[in-house]
Motif scaffolding. Structure first.
Motif, short mmCIF file in Angstrom:
data_model
loop_
_atom_site.label_atom_id
_atom_site.label_comp_id
_atom_site.label_asym_id
_atom_site.label_seq_id
_atom_site.Cartn_x
_atom_site.Cartn_y
_atom_site.Cartn_z
N GLU A 176 0.85 -1.20 0.00
CA GLU A 176 0.00 0.00 0.00
C GLU A 176 0.88 1.24 0.00
O GLU A 176 1.81 1.36 0.80
CB GLU A 176 -0.89 -0.02 1.25
N SER A 177 0.63 2.14 -0.94
CA SER A 177 1.48 3.35 -1.02
C SER A 177 0.80 4.56 -0.39
O SER A 177 1.46 5.52 -0.03
CB SER A 177 1.84 3.64 -2.47
N GLY A 667 5.68 4.86 1.46
CA GLY A 667 5.07 4.22 0.29
C GLY A 667 4.88 5.21 -0.85
O GLY A 667 5.11 4.90 -2.02
N LEU A 668 4.45 6.43 -0.50
CA LEU A 668 4.27 7.47 -1.52
C LEU A 668 5.60 7.85 -2.15
O LEU A 668 5.70 8.04 -3.36
CB LEU A 668 3.65 8.73 -0.88
N ARG A 669 6.62 7.96 -1.30
CA ARG A 669 7.96 8.31 -1.81
C ARG A 669 8.42 7.29 -2.85
O ARG A 669 8.94 7.63 -3.91
CB ARG A 669 8.94 8.36 -0.62
N LYS A 670 8.18 6.01 -2.52
CA LYS A 670 8.57 4.91 -3.42
C LYS A 670 7.81 5.02 -4.75
O LYS A 670 8.36 4.85 -5.83
CB LYS A 670 8.25 3.58 -2.72
N ARG A 671 6.52 5.35 -4.63
CA ARG A 671 5.65 5.46 -5.83
C ARG A 671 6.12 6.61 -6.73
O ARG A 671 6.12 6.50 -7.94
CB ARG A 671 4.20 5.69 -5.36
N VAL A 672 6.52 7.73 -6.11
CA VAL A 672 7.01 8.89 -6.87
C VAL A 672 8.28 8.51 -7.62
O VAL A 672 8.43 8.81 -8.80
CB VAL A 672 7.28 10.10 -5.94
N LEU A 673 9.19 7.81 -6.93
CA LEU A 673 10.46 7.41 -7.57
C LEU A 673 10.21 6.45 -8.73
O LEU A 673 10.86 6.53 -9.77
CB LEU A 673 11.40 6.76 -6.53
N GLU A 674 9.23 5.56 -8.57
CA GLU A 674 8.86 4.63 -9.66
C GLU A 674 8.35 5.41 -10.87
O GLU A 674 8.72 5.15 -12.01
CB GLU A 674 7.74 3.67 -9.21
N LEU A 675 7.47 6.38 -10.60
CA LEU A 675 6.83 7.13 -11.68
C LEU A 675 7.83 7.99 -12.43
O LEU A 675 7.74 8.15 -13.65
CB LEU A 675 5.70 8.00 -11.10
N PHE A 676 8.81 8.54 -11.70
CA PHE A 676 9.74 9.48 -12.32
C PHE A 676 11.09 8.85 -12.66
O PHE A 676 12.04 9.56 -12.94
CB PHE A 676 9.97 10.69 -11.40
N LYS A 677 11.16 7.51 -12.62
CA LYS A 677 12.44 6.88 -12.95
C LYS A 677 12.80 7.20 -14.40
O LYS A 677 11.93 7.31 -15.25
CB LYS A 677 12.41 5.37 -12.71
#
Length: 681
Positions: A176-177, A667-677
């Motif tokens: 869960e993000s 979780g949100l931080r991880k999601r941001v990094l995934e999106l902006f990789k």
């Protein structure tokens, strides 16, 4: 190893061959596959009986085979197979076209679940070409079936099995993000439940709930990422305060033409920004041919007068070269030194330019991505202009600005973005709009035609050529592969050169050519040594040939409206009446509507709004179009309210936790990094 980053090849039912096909769909990892959202759904959950069936309706039925099949051969290529069926309300027929092999398939007394379209006449009820399976199997019927984007060699049924396998094995690996307070605030589905229901929904309502949750999460990550990048890039409000100089107005008076009211307004906004001690961050939107370059030239002139250097970055060498020519023409008479830095120049020349740039001998540098290389250093960079911003990532814009100490920034685009979206996506920028074309520009007449009109179109083009004009012919866009697109261009080139226009010089331009080859072709076209230029979309931006007054676009249905508008803007740049002919080979209602819009409007803002409305996000606001991460679920047009909520929430979160370091935001931080990789290629 992170399960979600596992190569898709190792998922049950995939293997190397299917992995290769999935790569064409940008699916390379388990995560990519899990977030490969269906493009549509086929609702097969509506059950009725034969007696209550309505003509034209698509329904599911439980039927029993009640008679022998009959095969009727209408003509050589058409046969009709009928299978008599019944239920407790009446009788009907399952009707199959050109499927003779099914004749022995159905046995009297067998029970089937079928799903298909009802064709009701006075004499019988037919279920046409139904999907069928024996009672009790329930794999393809009685439920909502997701429909996926596919590629050659991959069927929807295969995708269903692959998605089923990946969820069975890896669904529990998705953490869960979203923080619990946001899930509670918006009454959102959990992440695993959302993924399950977006792929295999139990009801239409569950699709909506899952989609809403995934769209919100994606847009929140987008806003958090953009805001963080903006905050880092523009963390100081102190910029360069350029002194007020009357020479700028003398420069305007000495131009060989008069600026339009819109150009003057935007020029004054830029001058005002430059004379302020806050760093300028301005987006200049102007339709194709509205005269953005000259506005940039005025800003560059002011920067150099004040002892600073200026840089302009363009997405292609052709466009960079054209800007360099224009800027030099305007500024060289004032003793201002301009240079062009692109990948194709020799190492020796490049080293000389880099040395002169660092020592301050060069006042203005125009270039491509070459400008953001580590070895490019300025003595005193005061102004940065990026043209066609939609071709650059946000990070690239920041990289160039970091070459100076808070230089003023102008972002230019000829891709009009509806104002509401521009304010949200470029929230750090003040927005200027050049909404007026220079006087004397004739409106481009646009026509849509079917492929059956090809011969007439060729004759019309020939008439224009005989009058001394030139033509662009844009070949079909083949999404699966650039090499296939180039192959289509070469085939069209040969047809025109060897058959249709033997009396004229025909040239070809495509993305696999070297910069030198492209430049030579464009030089020949500009000089009218080439009469007809067959091209892929590499001519979408930057080519200025006033004598070219006609553009023919094959398979126009494969292009988005914004792209068609950009292409059309390559003509109508001279004194001659110009024409754009869209050859549309699709009878799809959306495609027909696109063609109608192109014929009715030449207003880029109207067109971009319609493009979003008709196409959804896809390419329009994807990595390739606006320097933003690709959105898999959210639609920036229809989800505008979710986007506004996400923007508001992102602001509050970052005010409280700027680094997303709190445990509830990990979780949100991880999601941001995934999106902006960064893309792997």
């Amino acid at each position: 190893m992170d399960n979600l980053n596992l190569n898709v090849q190792y998922i049950k039912g995939v293997g190397p061959k299917r992995a290769y096909r999935l790569r064409r769909l940008n699916v390379e990892t388990v995560r990519d596959l899990i977030y490969f959202i269906p493009r549509d759904y086929d609702d097969r959950s509506l059950f009725k009986n034969l007696g209550s069936a309505v003509n034209g309706e698509k329904i599911s039925l439980e039927v029993e085979i009640c008679g022998n099949s009959s095969l009727n051969r209408i003509k050589k290529n058409l046969s009709i197979l009928k299978i008599p069926v019944k239920d407790n309300s009446g009788f009907g027929n399952l009707t199959f076209f050109n499927q003779d092999y099914l004749r022995e398939k159905f046995k009297i007394g067998e029970k089937y679940i079928v799903n298909g379209k009802v064709n009701k006449t006075h004499f019988e009820i037919q279920i046409t070409n139904p999907i069928y399976e024996k009672e009790g199997e329930s794999k393809k019927t009685g439920k909502i079936i997701p429909i996926y984007n596919l590629t050659s060699g991959l069927t929807n049924n295969e995708m269903l099995k692959i998605i089923h396998n990946v969820l069975e094995e890896y669904l529990t690996s998705i953490d869960e993000s979203l923080p619990s307070y946001l899930i509670k605030k918006y009454k959102l589905m959990g992440i695993q439940e959302s993924i399950k229901n977006i792929h295999f929904p139990e009801s239409k309502n569950n699709i909506n709930l899952a989609r809403r949750r995934l769209a919100y999460e994606e847009l929140l990550a987008l806003q958090l990422g953009l805001t963080t990048i903006k905050n880092k890039a523009y963390n100081s409000t102190n910029g360069i305060k350029f002194p007020s100089r009357d020479e700028v107005y003398d420069f305007l008076d000495n131009l060989p033409f008069k600026l339009t009211k819109a150009q003057l307004k935007v020029t004054n906004e830029i001058i005002e920004d430059m004379e302020n001690d806050r760093q300028m961050n301005r987006l200049v939107q102007g339709d194709v041919g509205s005269g953005k370059t000259v506005v940039g030239v005025v800003a560059m002139y002011k920067a150099v007068l004040s002892g600073y250097q200026a840089a302009m970055m363009a997405p292609t060498e052709i466009l960079a070269s054209q800007h360099f020519d224009s800027i030099s023409k305007f500024l060289s008479p004032y003793g201002i030194s301009c240079e062009l830095l692109v990948g194709s120049i020799s190492k020796k020349r490049k080293d000389e330019i880099l040395e002169d740039l660092e020592s301050g001998k060069i006042d203005i540098i125009v270039g491509t991505h070459a400008l953001i290389q580590d070895n490019v250093e300025f003595q005193r960079l005061g102004l940065v202009i990026t043209d066609e911003q939609h071709r650059f990532g946000v990070k690239q814009r920041v990289s160039l600005s970091e070459k100076g100490s808070n230089p003023d920034i102008i972002v230019m685009t000829a891709t009009p973005i509806p104002r509401t979206l521009a304010l949200i996506l470029y929230g750090d920028l003040d927005i200027s709009v050049i909404d007026e074309l220079p006087p004397g520009r004739k409106e481009i007449e646009t026509f849509a035609a079917g492929i059956d009109m090809k011969e007439r179109i060729y004759k019309f083009v020939e008439k224009q050529l005989q009058e001394g004009r030139q033509a662009y012919v844009v070949c079909p866009l083949i999404e699966e592969s650039e090499s296939l697109t180039i192959s289509a261009a070469e085939k069209l080139y040969r047809e025109l050169k060897e058959d249709v226009y033997r009396k004229f010089n025909v040239g070809i331009l495509h993305g696999k050519m070297t910069s030198k080859e492209k430049d030579e072709i464009m030089e020949d076209f500009k000089a009218n040594r080439i009469n007809i230029l067959v091209s892929t979309t590499v001519i979408e931006v930057g080519v200025n040939v006033p004598n070219a007054n006609i553009m023919v676009i094959f398979n126009a249905e494969r292009f988005g409206l914004a792209q068609l508008h950009q292409l059309r803007g390559r003509v109508g740049r001279g004194e001659y009446q110009s024409y754009c002919i869209l050859i549309n080979e699709s009878f799809n209602p959306i495609s027909m509507e696109r063609m109608r819009i192109m014929q009715q409007s030449t207003d880029g803002f109207v067109i971009s709004e319609k493009d979003l409305e008709l196409r959804g996000p896809g390419e329009f606001f994807g990595t390739r179009q606006h320097g933003l991460p690709e959105l898999r679920v959210a639609n920036l047009f229809t989800d505008i309210n979710i986007l506004k909520a996400a923007q508001k929430d992102a602001k509050l979160i970052l005010e409280r936790d700027p680094d997303l370091a709190d445990p509830e935001h990990i979780g949100l931080r991880k999601r941001v990094l995934e999106l902006f990789k960064e893309p792997s290629n």
